[in-house]
Scaffold this active site. Sequence first.
Site, PDB file in Angstrom:
ATOM      1  N   ASP A  74      53.177  41.656 -29.003  1.00 37.06           N
ATOM      2  CA  ASP A  74      52.973  42.444 -27.786  1.00 37.06           C
ATOM      3  C   ASP A  74      52.998  43.938 -28.112  1.00 37.06           C
ATOM      4  O   ASP A  74      53.590  44.353 -29.106  1.00 37.06           O
ATOM      5  CB  ASP A  74      54.076  42.129 -26.761  1.00 37.06           C
ATOM      6  CG  ASP A  74      53.898  40.741 -26.157  1.00 37.06           C
ATOM      7  OD1 ASP A  74      52.746  40.272 -26.083  1.00 37.06           O
ATOM      8  OD2 ASP A  74      54.912  40.140 -25.763  1.00 37.06           O
TER       9      ASP A  74
ATOM     10  N   ARG B 132      54.268  27.970 -11.739  1.00 31.62           N
ATOM     11  CA  ARG B 132      55.459  28.071 -12.583  1.00 31.62           C
ATOM     12  C   ARG B 132      55.980  29.499 -12.646  1.00 31.62           C
ATOM     13  O   ARG B 132      55.231  30.443 -12.431  1.00 31.62           O
ATOM     14  CB  ARG B 132      55.182  27.536 -13.988  1.00 31.62           C
ATOM     15  CG  ARG B 132      54.054  28.237 -14.703  1.00 31.62           C
ATOM     16  CD  ARG B 132      53.451  27.267 -15.727  1.00 31.62           C
ATOM     17  NE  ARG B 132      52.503  27.904 -16.628  1.00 31.62           N
ATOM     18  CZ  ARG B 132      51.253  28.173 -16.296  1.00 31.62           C
ATOM     19  NH1 ARG B 132      50.811  27.902 -15.097  1.00 31.62           N
ATOM     20  NH2 ARG B 132      50.455  28.752 -17.171  1.00 31.62           N
TER      21      ARG B 132
HETATM   22  C1  LIG Z   1      54.684  32.541 -20.689  1.00 31.19           C
HETATM   23  C2  LIG Z   1      54.980  32.580 -19.276  1.00 31.19           C
HETATM   24  C3  LIG Z   1      55.065  31.388 -18.528  1.00 31.19           C
HETATM   25  C4  LIG Z   1      54.830  30.029 -19.135  1.00 31.19           C
HETATM   26  O1  LIG Z   1      53.525  29.917 -19.607  1.00 31.19           O
HETATM   27  P1  LIG Z   1      53.007  28.571 -20.292  1.00 31.19           P
HETATM   28  O2  LIG Z   1      51.664  28.943 -20.822  1.00 31.19           O
HETATM   29  O3  LIG Z   1      52.961  27.530 -19.227  1.00 31.19           O
HETATM   30  O4  LIG Z   1      53.974  28.210 -21.364  1.00 31.19           O
HETATM   31  C5  LIG Z   1      55.321  31.505 -17.185  1.00 31.19           C
HETATM   32  N1  LIG Z   1      55.494  32.703 -16.586  1.00 31.19           N
HETATM   33  C6  LIG Z   1      55.401  33.856 -17.265  1.00 31.19           C
HETATM   34  C7  LIG Z   1      55.573  35.140 -16.548  1.00 31.19           C
HETATM   35  C8  LIG Z   1      55.158  33.837 -18.647  1.00 31.19           C
HETATM   36  O5  LIG Z   1      55.091  34.980 -19.333  1.00 31.19           O
END
Ligand SMILES: *Cc1c(COP(=O)(O)O)cnc(C)c1O
Length: 394
Positions: free
Chosen positions: A301, A124
């Site tokens: 953060d 993702r």
């Molecule tokens: C938070 C984030 C996501 C999504 O993370 P999930 O835990 O699946 O919600 C994807 N890429 C990056 C760079 C992130 O910071």
Amino acid sequence: MSVSHRDFVSPGKGCWASVSDRDWNDWHWQLKNRIHSLDQIKKLLFLSPEERRGLMFAAKEKLAFSLTPYFFNLIDPHNPNCPIRRQVIPRSEELVSMSYEMMDPCGEDKDMVAPGLVHRYPDRVLLLVTDRCASYCRYCTRSRIVSGVGGQKLETDDKLPFDYLKNHPEIRDVLISGGDPLLLSDARLERILRQLREIPHIEIVRIGSRIPIFLPQRITDNLCKILKTYHPLWLNIHSNHPKELTLEAKTALEKLADAGIPLGNQSVLLKGVNDDHQVILELVTKLIRCRVRPYYLYQCDLIQGTHHFRVPIKRGLEIMQRLRGFTTGFAVPQYVVDGPGGGGKIPLNPDYVIGYYEDKVLLRNYEGKIFSYPVGQNNAKGEENYDRQSEAGV
Ligand SMILES: *Cc1c(COP(=O)(O)O)cnc(C)c1O
């Protein structure tokens, strides 16, 4: 001590009483009439010296100041420590940075594979499509690129991120964020969604937005109609305090839920805003009444100039411990810290395992009562029975 914010209350028009309902409920009017300078806000609110300095300096060189009239009306003018006010009015503390604070605390720049596209996890990505929001949160994790006054400019492109996605079939989930993607026009947003949907291996699309909280008027029938064309589409909002869940926000969230969009919420644990289990409990129970499932509670953060917001992790864990078991299971968010410097989200959990022993694991429940769970042995009775059954051909 802490006031209940269980009811859904409209902040009303306040000092904009002469504005027509039609204008007030028009998101373009709200945007056009945002408060964005010291001169404007000092006429509306009695400011502390820290806030005056924050507005003079931090808002000019770190992260812009901007507030929709709707959200301004949620500020309690009689409470200098109002939790809404702390989130959005700059303060002089922002001008001070701790040695461990960073410009890019989540290390996004090093994982940027195309303009606005952050690829960190295997399947993702995060797609940043704008550097503007309806209002600015003073603890913004992307203050370096958001609002146009920070040190860096967010690069975006209509083609390059999509080319990268096309060439990476392992990516099945795209999280659109920014800035606030719902600040884009319907046409621009639809173009992005269409471009993503043209890529067959992208299974789900998600949007991260604080618009339902800062500018609920933006959630129009037409926007919902567009969004539901691109299912499966998920949306995460960002709210930190139960007061933010007004009648207007609830109406907007119901519209999105009625369009079939599963809704989640991300909160940031902030000193003086929600570092209190009662406040978080009221927030999460109010969220589920709006059909929003609490998703993450973030440890703040390590952005430069946010030390006045930071809550110790130990305190965060105490708050989590007072949620689990005490309210609806799915109202309990996952407490996470984004690994400083990059590394992704790391879950933080209160310890429910007291100890591992040869024959058992000792556990603690939400009330602190102790339970023992046996360690499964391979020579268990069940296995003998199973062998006999196999021989008998059962
Ligand atoms: C938070 C984030 C996501 C999504 O993370 P999930 O835990 O699946 O919600 C994807 N890429 C990056 C760079 C992130 O910071």
